[in-house]
Design a protein around this motif. Structure first.
Motif, short mmCIF file in Angstrom:
data_model
loop_
_atom_site.label_atom_id
_atom_site.label_comp_id
_atom_site.label_asym_id
_atom_site.label_seq_id
_atom_site.Cartn_x
_atom_site.Cartn_y
_atom_site.Cartn_z
N VAL A 299 0.80 -1.35 -0.03
CA VAL A 299 0.06 0.09 0.07
C VAL A 299 0.76 1.22 0.12
O VAL A 299 0.32 2.28 -0.51
N ILE A 300 2.00 1.39 0.57
CA ILE A 300 2.96 2.38 0.46
C ILE A 300 3.47 2.84 -0.85
O ILE A 300 3.84 4.11 -1.10
N LEU A 301 3.76 1.73 -1.74
CA LEU A 301 4.47 1.90 -2.90
C LEU A 301 3.58 2.98 -3.69
O LEU A 301 4.26 3.90 -4.24
N PRO A 302 2.31 2.72 -4.02
CA PRO A 302 1.59 3.66 -4.86
C PRO A 302 1.54 4.94 -4.18
O PRO A 302 1.48 5.95 -4.77
N SER A 303 1.52 5.04 -2.98
CA SER A 303 1.32 6.28 -1.97
C SER A 303 2.60 7.23 -2.28
O SER A 303 2.84 8.20 -2.49
#
Length: 523
Positions: A299-303
């Motif tokens: 979830v943090i990579l796209p963010s």
């Protein structure tokens, strides 16, 4: 009204904690089904030659999947896709997806055909020690010819999942691995008794599962209007950019997987059962890594990619800070529990049918060694995206080279006195070196720095983990009791221990000052 502002109004803002929770729940279901799958395999096939041969035949495409599809490709594709989402039209996004799907599909098809044709050579490269046992080697080759197409199918599945994740549809990709476990359980129970070589059923299960996983995600892409229509266009600017980012990322993002594979290669020279012992212990160590570490990283990579594309340096840094704290909050107690409950966990899950007490003892040795590095494995998962979101794929490669060389040296030093457990410990030690260098690189780049509240956080973690250690040390029944108990008694005691340990940990950490608002972060 600007494109970014319009997109903000149209899109539902989902917090990173909520998104991570969705992925974690789905991944937990998958890992539970994976444990049931491994229980069935252990009961039916134990840790003998057939099991060793299958684990090698499965590990080869699975390793390449993690190295390529979920590793280098995902880390290169997601930032480029995020850039297109932020700065391009939906039609341009669709053209990118079509071009990437065509190039990816054709490239993987060629690799798959070559691997099937050269299966004996591939098997020799990944398990050279098997060559001294012709029957086991031939069995591994036969199964590899069936399992290798899984790489093509699961890589396309990962490609579809990356698109869904980029559009905040996290649940579907996280649920998809459950199909692998369901299909393999079915083939082990239903197909295996019907074959002359029962263990071959597991290989067929892998192939069928790949087909099911790929087709499962297509309707969800169709609903987004992003169902790929493959176009082989190597000259597309987005494809060129992805390939340029992939080449170094191909190595850097998956050093831990390469190290685990080296363990298998060297274990093939050890006594029969070593590959299986490493497999069973690795599967248990991957439970918290997959449920929490990979979920947070997903979830943090796209963010992070959106923050970088939008030039929001402070939000980028705070997202990394949040991810590191979440890993420490979950990873430290998970590592302690795996190390202190090694035998009880293995007995409860795997000591049935063909798996012996000796197999449990050997698997426990490598499980403890892997538990030493669990926190580092999880930190790598959340630190590496800090580079890839900024489209820096060179730095992790340099770090990966150092970690891989250190792992090779440690393997040679530890395999003599500790056998298979030495291989696991070498992987853990090199993982800490990898994580430390990644953190230092991000700090040097100015995107990772200490935010307020870390002294208080450290106190919370210390108090909670001291309480956990005391509970596990003084109140967990001795190993002999677990061997003597029935299945129901084992499950009951293990469930009670886990529930009490989790409640105790949460009570102490919240009593020490943690609040729910500390766990929230905006996407």
């Amino acid at each position: 009204m600007g494109k970014a502002e319009s997109g903000t109004k149209e899109a539902k803002v989902v917090g990173l904690l909520r998104s991570s929770a969705v992925v974690s729940v789905m991944t937990l279901l998958s890992r539970v089904m994976g444990l049931i799958r491994d229980i069935v395999i252990a009961s039916a096939f134990g840790a003998g030659a057939g099991a060793d041969a299958f684990f090698v035949a499965f590990k080869i495409p699975n390793f390449l999947r993690r190295l390529f599809a979920e590793g280098a490709f995902n880390q290169a594709f997601v930032p480029v896709l995020a850039d297109y989402q932020t700065n391009a039209t939906k039609e341009e996004v669709k053209r990118l997806i079509n071009a990437v799907s065509g190039v990816l599909g054709v490239s993987l098809l060629v690799v798959t055909l070559f691997a099937i044709g050269g299966a004996r050579f591939v098997a020799w490269v990944f398990a050279p020690g098997f060559h001294a046992e012709p029957d086991k080697f031939d069995l591994a080759v036969s199964m590899l010819r069936i399992t290798f197409p899984y790489l093509l199918l699961i890589s396309l599945t990962a490609f579809a999942g990356s698109i869904l994740n980029a559009y905040k549809r996290f649940a579907v990709p996280a649920f998809t691995p459950i199909w692998l476990n369901l299909v393999m359980i079915a083939t082990a129970l239903w197909l295996a008794p019907r074959l002359n070589e029962p263990v071959m059923a597991l290989a067929w299960g892998v192939l069928v599962a790949g087909i099911v996983q790929f087709t499962f995600q297509m309707p969800f892409l169709y609903r987004l209007g992003l169902l790929p229509v493959p176009v082989v266009d190597f000259k597309h600017s987005g494809v060129i950019k992805i390939l340029r980012l992939m080449l170094p990322a191909l190595f850097g993002v998956s050093v831990s997987q390469i190290n685990l594979l080296l363990d298998t290669v060297l274990a093939s020279f050890l006594q029969t059962g070593s590959v299986s012992w490493l497999y069973y212990s690795d599967r248990l160590s991957e439970l918290p890594l997959g449920v929490f570490g990979i979920a947070i990283a997903t979830v943090i990579l796209p963010s992070l990619s959106r923050h970088h594309a939008g030039k929001s340096a402070e939000q980028f840094s705070r997202t990394l800070d949040w991810a590191i704290f979440m890993v420490l909050l979950i990873g430290i107690p998970a590592a302690l529990a795996l190390g202190m409950l090694a035998e009880p966990l293995l007995i409860t899950l795997f000591h049935y049918g063909a798996l012996t007490e000796h197999d449990i003892a050997m698997s426990a040795q490598s499980l403890r060694a892997y538990s030493v590095g669990l926190l580092a494995f999880m930190l790598i998962k959340v630190l590496a995206p800090g580079f890839y979101a900024r489209q820096d794929t060179k730095t992790p490669v340099k770090i990966g080279m150092v970690a891989m060389i250190s792992n090779m040296v440690l393997n040679l030093l530890l395999i003599g006195p500790m056998a298979h457990a030495g291989l696991a410990l070498a992987t853990s030690i090199s993982a800490f070196l990898n994580a430390g260098l990644l953190a230092w690189g991000l700090k040097k780049a100015g995107v990772l720095h200490r935010h307020e509240g870390w002294f208080k956080r450290g106190f919370m973690l210390l108090m909670a983990n001291v309480a956990l250690i005391a509970f596990l040390y003084f109140l967990v029944p001795a190993e002999n009791n677990w061997f003597g108990w029935s299945t129901v008694q084992r499950i009951w005691h293990m469930a009670l221990i886990i529930v009490v340990a989790v409640v105790l940990y949460l009570v102490v950490v919240f009593a020490s000052g943690l609040r729910v608002r500390h766990l929230r972060a905006s996407a």
